[in-house]
Design an enzyme around this catalytic site. Structure first.
Site, PDB file in Angstrom:
ATOM      1  N   ASP A 112       0.862  -1.193   0.000  1.00 28.86           N
ATOM      2  CA  ASP A 112       0.000   0.000   0.000  1.00 28.86           C
ATOM      3  C   ASP A 112       0.895   1.239   0.000  1.00 28.86           C
ATOM      4  OD1 ASP A 112      -3.267   0.200   1.092  1.00 28.86           O
ATOM      5  OD2 ASP A 112      -2.090   2.035   0.939  1.00 28.86           O
ATOM      6  N   ASP A 139       3.769   1.261  -4.638  1.00 27.63           N
ATOM      7  CA  ASP A 139       2.776   1.893  -5.502  1.00 27.63           C
ATOM      8  C   ASP A 139       2.532   0.921  -6.655  1.00 27.63           C
ATOM      9  OD1 ASP A 139       1.502   3.313  -7.551  1.00 27.63           O
ATOM     10  OD2 ASP A 139       2.371   5.214  -6.895  1.00 27.63           O
ATOM     11  N   VAL A 140       1.297   0.470  -6.804  1.00 31.47           N
ATOM     12  CA  VAL A 140       1.017  -0.585  -7.795  1.00 31.47           C
ATOM     13  C   VAL A 140       1.265  -0.138  -9.236  1.00 31.47           C
ATOM     14  CG1 VAL A 140      -0.611  -1.818  -6.299  1.00 31.47           C
ATOM     15  CG2 VAL A 140      -1.470  -0.052  -7.893  1.00 31.47           C
ATOM     16  N   TYR A 167     -13.659   5.741 -13.643  1.00 35.59           N
ATOM     17  CA  TYR A 167     -13.763   4.619 -12.689  1.00 35.59           C
ATOM     18  C   TYR A 167     -14.434   3.415 -13.344  1.00 35.59           C
ATOM     19  CZ  TYR A 167     -14.738   2.221  -8.270  1.00 35.59           C
ATOM     20  OH  TYR A 167     -14.802   1.296  -7.252  1.00 35.59           O
ATOM     21  N   THR A 206     -16.721   1.585   3.906  1.00 40.61           N
ATOM     22  CA  THR A 206     -15.279   1.683   4.166  1.00 40.61           C
ATOM     23  C   THR A 206     -15.009   3.144   4.559  1.00 40.61           C
ATOM     24  OG1 THR A 206     -14.770   2.223   1.866  1.00 40.61           O
ATOM     25  CG2 THR A 206     -14.728  -0.115   2.457  1.00 40.61           C
TER      26      THR A 206
HETATM   27  N1  LIG Z   1     -16.105   0.446  -0.835  1.00 40.61           N
HETATM   28  C1  LIG Z   1     -16.914   0.239  -1.852  1.00 40.61           C
HETATM   29  O1  LIG Z   1     -18.124   0.452  -1.760  1.00 40.61           O
HETATM   30  C2  LIG Z   1     -16.370  -0.308  -3.150  1.00 40.61           C
HETATM   31  C3  LIG Z   1     -17.295  -0.658  -4.131  1.00 40.61           C
HETATM   32  C4  LIG Z   1     -16.820  -1.177  -5.334  1.00 40.61           C
HETATM   33  C5  LIG Z   1     -15.472  -1.354  -5.543  1.00 40.61           C
HETATM   34  N2  LIG Z   1     -14.597  -0.995  -4.562  1.00 40.61           N
HETATM   35  C6  LIG Z   1     -13.182  -1.179  -4.846  1.00 40.61           C
HETATM   36  O2  LIG Z   1     -12.576  -1.890  -3.788  1.00 40.61           O
HETATM   37  C7  LIG Z   1     -11.218  -1.489  -3.653  1.00 40.61           C
HETATM   38  C8  LIG Z   1     -10.957  -1.075  -2.209  1.00 40.61           C
HETATM   39  O3  LIG Z   1     -11.807   0.000  -1.888  1.00 40.61           O
HETATM   40  P1  LIG Z   1     -11.983   0.561  -0.404  1.00 40.61           P
HETATM   41  O4  LIG Z   1     -13.382   1.049  -0.288  1.00 40.61           O
HETATM   42  O5  LIG Z   1     -11.464  -0.437   0.548  1.00 40.61           O
HETATM   43  O6  LIG Z   1     -11.057   1.848  -0.505  1.00 40.61           O
HETATM   44  P2  LIG Z   1     -10.004   2.476   0.535  1.00 40.61           P
HETATM   45  O7  LIG Z   1      -9.754   3.852   0.032  1.00 40.61           O
HETATM   46  O8  LIG Z   1     -10.482   2.281   1.946  1.00 40.61           O
HETATM   47  O9  LIG Z   1      -8.694   1.581   0.320  1.00 40.61           O
HETATM   48  C9  LIG Z   1      -7.934   1.646  -0.860  1.00 40.61           C
HETATM   49  C10 LIG Z   1      -6.466   1.448  -0.495  1.00 40.61           C
HETATM   50  O10 LIG Z   1      -5.713   1.448  -1.718  1.00 40.61           O
HETATM   51  C11 LIG Z   1      -4.504   2.157  -1.489  1.00 40.61           C
HETATM   52  N3  LIG Z   1      -3.977   2.652  -2.761  1.00 40.61           N
HETATM   53  C12 LIG Z   1      -4.507   3.590  -3.574  1.00 40.61           C
HETATM   54  N4  LIG Z   1      -3.717   3.794  -4.639  1.00 40.61           N
HETATM   55  C13 LIG Z   1      -2.654   2.958  -4.497  1.00 40.61           C
HETATM   56  C14 LIG Z   1      -1.498   2.696  -5.278  1.00 40.61           C
HETATM   57  N5  LIG Z   1      -1.262   3.357  -6.416  1.00 40.61           N
HETATM   58  N6  LIG Z   1      -0.618   1.753  -4.843  1.00 40.61           N
HETATM   59  C15 LIG Z   1      -0.840   1.092  -3.691  1.00 40.61           C
HETATM   60  N7  LIG Z   1      -1.927   1.311  -2.899  1.00 40.61           N
HETATM   61  C16 LIG Z   1      -2.815   2.225  -3.306  1.00 40.61           C
HETATM   62  C17 LIG Z   1      -4.893   3.294  -0.548  1.00 40.61           C
HETATM   63  O11 LIG Z   1      -3.757   3.813   0.134  1.00 40.61           O
HETATM   64  C18 LIG Z   1      -5.881   2.577   0.386  1.00 40.61           C
HETATM   65  O12 LIG Z   1      -5.237   2.033   1.514  1.00 40.61           O
HETATM   66  C19 LIG Z   1     -10.988  -0.368  -4.672  1.00 40.61           C
HETATM   67  O13 LIG Z   1     -10.408  -0.918  -5.837  1.00 40.61           O
HETATM   68  C20 LIG Z   1     -12.402   0.115  -4.954  1.00 40.61           C
HETATM   69  O14 LIG Z   1     -12.509   0.679  -6.233  1.00 40.61           O
HETATM   70  C21 LIG Z   1     -15.008  -0.461  -3.366  1.00 40.61           C
END
Ligand SMILES: NC(=O)c1ccc[n+]([C@@H]2O[C@H](COP(=O)([O-])OP(=O)(O)OC[C@H]3O[C@@H](n4cnc5c(N)ncnc54)[C@H](O)[C@@H]3O)[C@@H](O)[C@H]2O)c1
Length: 256
Positions: A36, A59-60, A162, A197
């Site tokens: 992360d 960073d991915v 997105y 989240t």
């Molecule tokens: N929460 C929802 O309702 C929801 C719905 C559909 C999809 N998603 C997807 O689920 C995944 C997780 O979402 P979440 O709600 O847990 O979000 P979140 O923001 O709580 O967590 C995302 C994490 O990704 C990390 N991150 C971002 N860019 C990065 C990078 N370039 N390299 C490494 N780490 C990186 C951030 O630091 C963070 O810790 C995401 O891909 C999101 O699009 C979430």
């Protein structure tokens, strides 16, 4: 595949869905590497959970950093069996703005993190997995889980970038499963609906309340632990492959 004693890389594991999955897999006896950008949260989780968990600032989108991160996990724990891709961002990018066309640089950034970042991690980890000895009678060498979104199918206003990025994840899932079948590696994706989240805590109360009422049944936001539970099932059930599973309480997103 049994999670106990496996090694898992979880991107985005410092928050939300990734954090819940990291905690569950750790509790089930896996060694967990969190990749992360959020060092503070990542290190706090490691301090809390103790052994068999590590945080690596990766960073991915940075291919060399992902390769270095994977090499570090291999040096520490020898093998990688599970890869969960949760790292992602969801900024609004409208097709046109008040002053002109939509923000192409931001569009590219979202694709770079959500889609290309997922490919970077999955392909580098899959190569490491392909060198594992088979782990069970089916010949499993590893499991990869991607995170899509219901926005891949019903992007809302402002979600052009997105939804395009998540549509790419959906399309890539079966193709990767086909690519990696001969290596004993399964690839699936979870398409979550509205899951509570940290992102949701920033919304005004009326937006939060309105979103909470949209799922068909049960009428509430999903819990990160419910997504982690599905990730667990996707690892444990060898007969799910090349699938994208909506986990959304039947929601169909409206334009706004
Ligand atoms: N929460 C929802 O309702 C929801 C719905 C559909 C999809 N998603 C997807 O689920 C995944 C997780 O979402 P979440 O709600 O847990 O979000 P979140 O923001 O709580 O967590 C995302 C994490 O990704 C990390 N991150 C971002 N860019 C990065 C990078 N370039 N390299 C490494 N780490 C990186 C951030 O630091 C963070 O810790 C995401 O891909 C999101 O699009 C979430």
């Amino acid at each position: 595949m049994n999670i106990e004693n496996c090694t898992a890389i979880i991107t985005g594991g410092a928050s939300g869905l990734g954090e819940a999955t990291a905690r569950l897999f750790h509790q089930l006896g896996a060694r967990v590497a969190i990749f992360d950008r959020d060092r503070q949260r990542g290190e706090a989780i490691v301090a809390e959970l103790g052994t068999n968990v590590r945080y690596q600032e990766v960073d991915v989108t940075d291919h060399a950093a992902v390769q270095a991160g994977v090499d570090e996990v291999l040096a520490a724990w020898s093998h990688i069996h599970i890869c969960c891709n949760y790292a992602g961002i969801a900024p609004a990018v409208k097709t046109i703005g008040r002053e002109g066309p939509g923000d192409a640089a931001l569009f590219a950034k979202v694709i770079n993190i959500n889609l290309i970042g997922t490919f970077n991690v999955s392909s580098i980890v899959a190569y490491a997995m392909s060198r594992n000895e088979p782990l069970d009678e089916d010949g499993s060498r590893g499991v990869i889980i991607q995170t899509a979104s219901v926005a891949a199918y019903e992007g809302q206003i402002g979600q052009a970038a997105y939804s395009a990025s998540k549509g790419g994840v959906v399309s890539m899932t079966l193709t990767m499963a086909r690519d990696l079948a001969r290596n004993g590696i399964r690839v699936n994706a979870i398409a979550p609906g509205l899951i509570h989240t940290p992102m949701f805590d920033a919304f005004p109360q009326e937006v939060y309340d309105s979103l909470s009422k949209q799922p068909l049944f049960p009428v509430r936001l999903g819990r990160a632990e419910e997504v982690a539970g599905l990730a667990r099932h996707l690892v444990e059930n060898n007969y799910i492959n090349g699938a994208v599973l909506r986990m959304d309480a039947g929601i169909r997103m409206q334009p706004r």
